[in-house]
Design a protein around this motif. Structure first.
Motif, PDB file in Angstrom:
ATOM      1  N   ALA A 204      54.196  58.219  53.131  1.00  0.00           N
ATOM      2  CA  ALA A 204      54.251  56.847  52.634  1.00  0.00           C
ATOM      3  C   ALA A 204      55.676  56.318  52.670  1.00  0.00           C
ATOM      4  CB  ALA A 204      53.711  56.773  51.219  1.00  0.00           C
ATOM      5  N   GLN A 205      56.632  57.226  52.450  1.00  0.00           N
ATOM      6  CA  GLN A 205      58.022  56.797  52.497  1.00  0.00           C
ATOM      7  C   GLN A 205      58.396  56.386  53.916  1.00  0.00           C
ATOM      8  OE1 GLN A 205      60.796  59.664  51.107  1.00  0.00           O
ATOM      9  NE2 GLN A 205      61.736  58.235  49.684  1.00  0.00           N
ATOM     10  N   ARG A 206      57.900  57.165  54.864  1.00  0.00           N
ATOM     11  CA  ARG A 206      58.156  56.777  56.256  1.00  0.00           C
ATOM     12  C   ARG A 206      57.497  55.439  56.548  1.00  0.00           C
ATOM     13  NH1 ARG A 206      57.388  62.421  57.053  1.00  0.00           N
ATOM     14  NH2 ARG A 206      55.252  62.203  57.721  1.00  0.00           N
ATOM     15  N   ASN A 207      56.293  55.263  56.026  1.00  0.00           N
ATOM     16  CA  ASN A 207      55.602  53.996  56.224  1.00  0.00           C
ATOM     17  C   ASN A 207      56.417  52.840  55.670  1.00  0.00           C
ATOM     18  OD1 ASN A 207      53.338  54.422  57.658  1.00  0.00           O
ATOM     19  ND2 ASN A 207      52.041  54.851  55.887  1.00  0.00           N
ATOM     20  N   ALA A 208      56.934  53.041  54.471  1.00  0.00           N
ATOM     21  CA  ALA A 208      57.704  51.986  53.830  1.00  0.00           C
ATOM     22  C   ALA A 208      58.915  51.640  54.700  1.00  0.00           C
ATOM     23  CB  ALA A 208      58.149  52.437  52.448  1.00  0.00           C
ATOM     24  N   LEU A 209      59.533  52.672  55.262  1.00  0.00           N
ATOM     25  CA  LEU A 209      60.691  52.446  56.119  1.00  0.00           C
ATOM     26  C   LEU A 209      60.339  51.606  57.334  1.00  0.00           C
ATOM     27  CD1 LEU A 209      62.564  55.824  56.388  1.00  0.00           C
ATOM     28  CD2 LEU A 209      63.384  53.638  55.540  1.00  0.00           C
TER      29      LEU A 209
ATOM     30  N   GLN B 254      58.036  49.523  57.604  1.00  0.00           N
ATOM     31  CA  GLN B 254      57.711  48.148  57.244  1.00  0.00           C
ATOM     32  C   GLN B 254      58.965  47.334  56.949  1.00  0.00           C
ATOM     33  OE1 GLN B 254      54.638  47.356  57.529  1.00  0.00           O
ATOM     34  NE2 GLN B 254      53.751  49.395  57.621  1.00  0.00           N
ATOM     35  N   ARG B 255      60.051  48.023  56.613  1.00  0.00           N
ATOM     36  CA  ARG B 255      61.183  47.290  56.050  1.00  0.00           C
ATOM     37  C   ARG B 255      61.930  46.404  57.013  1.00  0.00           C
ATOM     38  NH1 ARG B 255      65.016  50.292  53.024  1.00  0.00           N
ATOM     39  NH2 ARG B 255      66.306  48.644  53.865  1.00  0.00           N
ATOM     40  N   SER B 256      62.139  46.894  58.245  1.00  0.00           N
ATOM     41  CA  SER B 256      62.888  46.006  59.127  1.00  0.00           C
ATOM     42  C   SER B 256      62.052  45.577  60.319  1.00  0.00           C
ATOM     43  CB  SER B 256      64.200  46.659  59.565  1.00  0.00           C
ATOM     44  OG  SER B 256      64.074  48.036  59.653  1.00  0.00           O
ATOM     45  N   ARG B 257      62.343  44.429  60.792  1.00  0.00           N
ATOM     46  CA  ARG B 257      61.688  43.873  61.982  1.00  0.00           C
ATOM     47  C   ARG B 257      62.772  43.569  62.980  1.00  0.00           C
ATOM     48  NH1 ARG B 257      57.940  45.392  59.877  1.00  0.00           N
ATOM     49  NH2 ARG B 257      55.918  44.470  59.449  1.00  0.00           N
TER      50      ARG B 257
ATOM     51  N   LEU C  38      68.577  54.470  53.087  1.00  0.00           N
ATOM     52  CA  LEU C  38      67.286  53.817  53.227  1.00  0.00           C
ATOM     53  C   LEU C  38      66.995  52.854  52.090  1.00  0.00           C
ATOM     54  CD1 LEU C  38      65.375  57.045  54.236  1.00  0.00           C
ATOM     55  CD2 LEU C  38      66.454  55.365  55.726  1.00  0.00           C
ATOM     56  N   GLY C  39      67.970  52.733  51.189  1.00  0.00           N
ATOM     57  CA  GLY C  39      67.759  51.904  49.999  1.00  0.00           C
ATOM     58  C   GLY C  39      67.591  50.432  50.323  1.00  0.00           C
ATOM     59  N   GLU C  40      67.040  49.723  49.365  1.00  0.00           N
ATOM     60  CA  GLU C  40      66.734  48.297  49.543  1.00  0.00           C
ATOM     61  C   GLU C  40      67.999  47.475  49.793  1.00  0.00           C
ATOM     62  OE1 GLU C  40      63.576  47.005  49.171  1.00  0.00           O
ATOM     63  OE2 GLU C  40      62.630  48.927  48.696  1.00  0.00           O
ATOM     64  N   LYS C  41      69.118  47.935  49.258  1.00  0.00           N
ATOM     65  CA  LYS C  41      70.332  47.124  49.330  1.00  0.00           C
ATOM     66  C   LYS C  41      71.030  47.220  50.671  1.00  0.00           C
ATOM     67  CE  LYS C  41      70.961  46.259  44.664  1.00  0.00           C
ATOM     68  NZ  LYS C  41      70.713  47.478  43.870  1.00  0.00           N
TER      69      LYS C  41
END
Ligand code: ADP
Ligand code: MG
Length: 764
Positions: free
Chosen positions: A417-422, A424-427, A394-397
């Motif tokens: 919040a971690q799930r939320n961040a995930l 948000q990360r990809s579209r 799930l890392g940024e890289k």
């Protein structure tokens, strides 16, 4: 013109400097609201402060007294001990109160301690006494008669009801009370914003914010504090449910990937080659997930199912549907060992499909730089369909060509919040499936996983064999020896054994730590050479064990660690002959893989391991599980561990919970519960009822709950549910919450603050 007092008005503007400073030091309070939110722990009727002379049999009395002496005696007829606390009142008259068990009392009540006691008066040998009274330590006073002015200010006389505050060494309950009054007297609370929307306040018949504060701090009747509590809890419940509603809404607005089922795809191929039928539960969950994956709105689902219920297959089928639709899937495990286990079990299920038509990539922290680079390349270019790994995935890289589904196994290490961040990360946003084997009571599920819809996977494939669970106190020498014999017998009969330790290496302890454990666990006093303590025994039986100081030190330092138990196996005449292997989270991946394979093939008879085996390991030939220092584990961990056995056809499955704790230690209760109940949900509820919320909702998994101060997830389940309905109705009637602006503002503020805070926690 003087500004009216606001919630954020600094305390030094309202109180004497020393008082403001002490409040800050003791509790971190800086504002008027901080102080008013410092709620009394208890409210006591005032008739309280009398001398013992006035006490009547049968009445509920509260009084301040000074501890003169503390002593303990063993019960002859029952298990356990009684702690006798002799206290004196203002006139020096004495009373002796008994505390059964008395674990807390011996620690908190010492000679010279001043405390308020509360309980029902009994007459014993014609003198009044209380048994197991509630008490609050107010301070210490070396000599002189007990002084009730420690508790309350001079105005106390006028009050019918005394508010008892959580105090500290610096501030007594009485001093806090004085500060609260001083602030209340200067404040017009009707000017403070009230987050509870009027329509909800009316429906629930809640007092206004101003009324509620008064009822809490200066009640006229004993019922008022309760009404105030209800109001404040409802407010938090509304915030919590409001927050979850916002999160679900935001998650639902993200565009997702529709993954329609494909005829002739890899999912069909898997189904065709499975050596067994799907269970009823797997079929039902499968249909539900399949339908959701077809939609463009991202799925956000929690799949809950007991250990062994076959969640992995459900996840694999969902992943194949997404892969068939041309997207990628990721399976995330909490540890590297588990990631490896998943990879192996997915390969086993996929058989010939693996690699050939489902291209898999493993991504873990311990890969070499070159391997990692290759893996990242395969993921980014779309050359891989299915990625398995630790949360490195799930890392940024890590860039996916097209991530369609993220499966998170064993949710407990991820927060909302971690799930939320995930998300948000990809579209477009991937579908998300979170899997958990821990049964969670509904109120907790709503709190921790309010952003997810819940599905329960029922039933176990092929049924499971019964497991007998027994608590083994190490203090009983013969029982202790029997554990090792049993391991040898089982292994020699061709079966396999798990030996679970809480640690990898033994703990180093300082002299002071040993000293304090000697006192706490065995009751050693300075200079005392030996003690006699009760060992846990069957009901109605009392067995004492004599300990020299040296033996006691040995007992305390004899931690069950993987290293120490390896050593034990190497030296023990019977165990030495058995083929053992060790497994823990800090081993190199390759070595861990070898050990797992050895155990699965049956070559390794005894697996000495930490809780890495809690999930994912599946060896039907394993029939005995020995958990050492079992008291170090929580109820749900023990229950999950136990689920590793009972997977074969034999009816003789045994789980031994070994503990060094003496009779009367609180953790024994927990172990006995696990031994007695086999139903995971029942255990989770019992566990929750016993634990403090803080432990239930650790910062990482709280998802908003860490901001909860008053809501008790267990006991307030009904309030939480009611608040959910209010929020649901508000949202239906008024989607933008225009009629509840204060609530909207409070929720938004909370969401932003909290999500920021949580992101920060996770980034470490
Ligand atoms: P958990 O829900 O604990 O993750 P697993 O997915 O590890 O459970 O499944 C436990 C075991 O049951 C695995 O060996 C798996 O292959 C097997 N299994 C899964 N589904 C079925 C089924 N329908 N019939 C028989 N065995 C199954
Ligand atoms: Mg699993």
């Amino acid at each position: 013109m003087i500004q009216p007092v606001q919630p954020q008005t600094p305390l030094p503007q309202l109180l004497a400097p020393q008082a403001a400073q002490a409040l800050h030091k003791a509790f971190g309070h800086t504002t008027a609201k901080d102080l008013l939110d410092h709620f009394p722990r208890e409210h006591l009727p005032h008739n309280a402060l009398s001398s013992f002379a006035g006490l009547r049999e049968g009445e509920l009395a509260s009084f301040v007294a000074k501890v003169e002496r503390v002593s303990s005696r063993r019960l002859q007829t029952r298990r356990g001990q009684v702690v006798d606390v002799a206290v004196a009142d203002q006139t020096g008259q004495e009373m002796t109160m008994g505390f059964f068990g008395g674990f807390q009392a011996t620690r908190q009540l010492r000679t010279g301690t001043l405390a308020m006691f509360h309980g029902k008066v009994r007459l014993f040998q014609n003198r009044p006494t209380l048994t197991n009274p509630k008490y609050e330590v107010l301070g210490r006073q070396e000599d002189g008669p007990a002084d009730s002015s420690q508790l309350a200010g001079p105005e106390l006389e006028q009050d019918k009801i005394i508010a008892v505050y959580p105090a500290s060494a610096m501030l007594t309950s009485g001093q806090i009370r004085d500060c609260v009054r001083t602030v209340l007297d200067q404040t017009d609370l009707s000017l403070w914003p009230d987050a509870v929307p009027p329509q909800i306040a009316q429906a629930e018949q809640l007092p206004s914010l101003a009324e509620a504060y008064r009822m809490m701090h200066r009640p006229d009747t004993m019922d008022e504090p309760e009404a105030a509590w209800y109001r404040f809890r409802m407010e938090e419940a509304l915030l919590l449910q409001g927050l979850m509603e916002r999160r679900r809404r935001l998650a639902g607005q993200l565009p997702g990937i529709a993954a329609p089922q494909q005829a002739g795809g890899r999912l069909e191929a898997l189904d065709a080659q499975l050596p067994f039928q799907l269970t009823e539960g797997q079929r039902e969950c499968g249909q539900l997930l399949a339908a959701e994956l077809e939609r463009e709105t991202p799925m956000n689902r929690l799949l809950q199912g007991e250990v062994g219920s076959g969640k992995t297959l459900v996840a694999l089928r969902a992943m194949l549907q997404v892969i068939d639709a041309g997207a990628q899937a990721a399976l995330v495990a909490p540890t590297e060992v588990l990631a490896l286990q998943h990879e192996r079990s997915l390969r086993r299920m996929l058989g010939a499909l693996a690699d050939d038509s489902v291209r898999m990539t493993l991504l873990t922290g311990s890969m070499s730089a070159a391997e990692r680079k290759q893996a990242l390349l395969d993921i980014a270019s779309g050359r891989t369909d299915l990625v398995i790994g630790t949360h490195a995935v799930l890392g940024e890289k890590v860039h996916f060509a097209q991530l369609g589904l993220t499966v998170i196994d064993e949710q407990h290490r991820f927060g909302v919040a971690q799930r939320n961040a995930l998300r948000q990360r990809s579209r477009p946003a991937p579908h998300m499936l979170v899997m958990s084997a821990t049964p969670i009571p509904r109120s907790v599920a709503m709190t921790l996983f309010g952003d997810l819809e819940l599905t329960v996977l029922r039933g176990l494939p092929g049924g499971r064999s019964p497991i007998k669970t027994v608590v083994v106190p190490e203090l009983r020498k013969s029982w202790r020896e029997r554990v090792w014999e049993k391991i040898a017998e089982e292994a020699e009969a061709g079966r396999q054994v798990y030996v679970v330790c809480p640690k990898i290496s033994a703990l180093e302890r300082t002299k002071a730590q040993i000293q304090s454990q000697l006192a706490e666990r065995f009751g050693f006093e300075d200079g005392q050479d030996s003690v006699r303590i009760p060992a846990p025994a069957a009901e109605g039986e009392v067995i004492y064990v004599d300990f020299s100081r040296k033996e006691a030190v040995e007992h305390i330092t004899n931690d069950a660690s993987v290293e120490r138990i390896e050593q034990k196996f190497a030296e023990h005449p019977q165990l030495r002959r058995l083929r053992c292997g060790s497994l823990h989270g800090q081993m190199p991946a390759e070595a861990a893989r070898e050990v797992m394979q050895g155990f699965e093939s049956g070559e390794i008879r005894v697996l000495i391991a930490t809780t890495v085996i809690e999930v994912g390991v599946d060896v039907p030939n394993a029939t005995l599980m020995v958990v050492l220092d079992a008291d170090a584990f929580g109820v749900s961990t023990l229950h999950q561990l136990r689920g590793r056995i009972g997977r074969g056809s034999t009816q003789d499955n045994l789980c031994l919970l070994v503990t060094r704790m003496p009779e009367g230690h609180p953790s024994l209760q927990r172990l006995n519960e696990v031994a007695k109940h086999t139903d995971g949900l029942r255990l989770a509820e019992l566990d929750l009822a016993r634990r403090r919320e803080g432990n239930v909702l650790g910062a990482e998994q709280s998802g908003g709950a860490s901001v909860l101060r008053r809501l008790r997830i267990v006991t307030d389940a009904e309030i939480i549910a009611a608040a959910g309905e209010h929020i649901g109705e508000l949202t239906r009637r008024d989607p933008e919450w225009a009629t509840a602006p204060m609530l909207w503002r409070a929720v938004e503020q909370w969401r932003l603050e909290h999500d920021e805070a949580e992101k920060y926690i996770h980034q470490g």
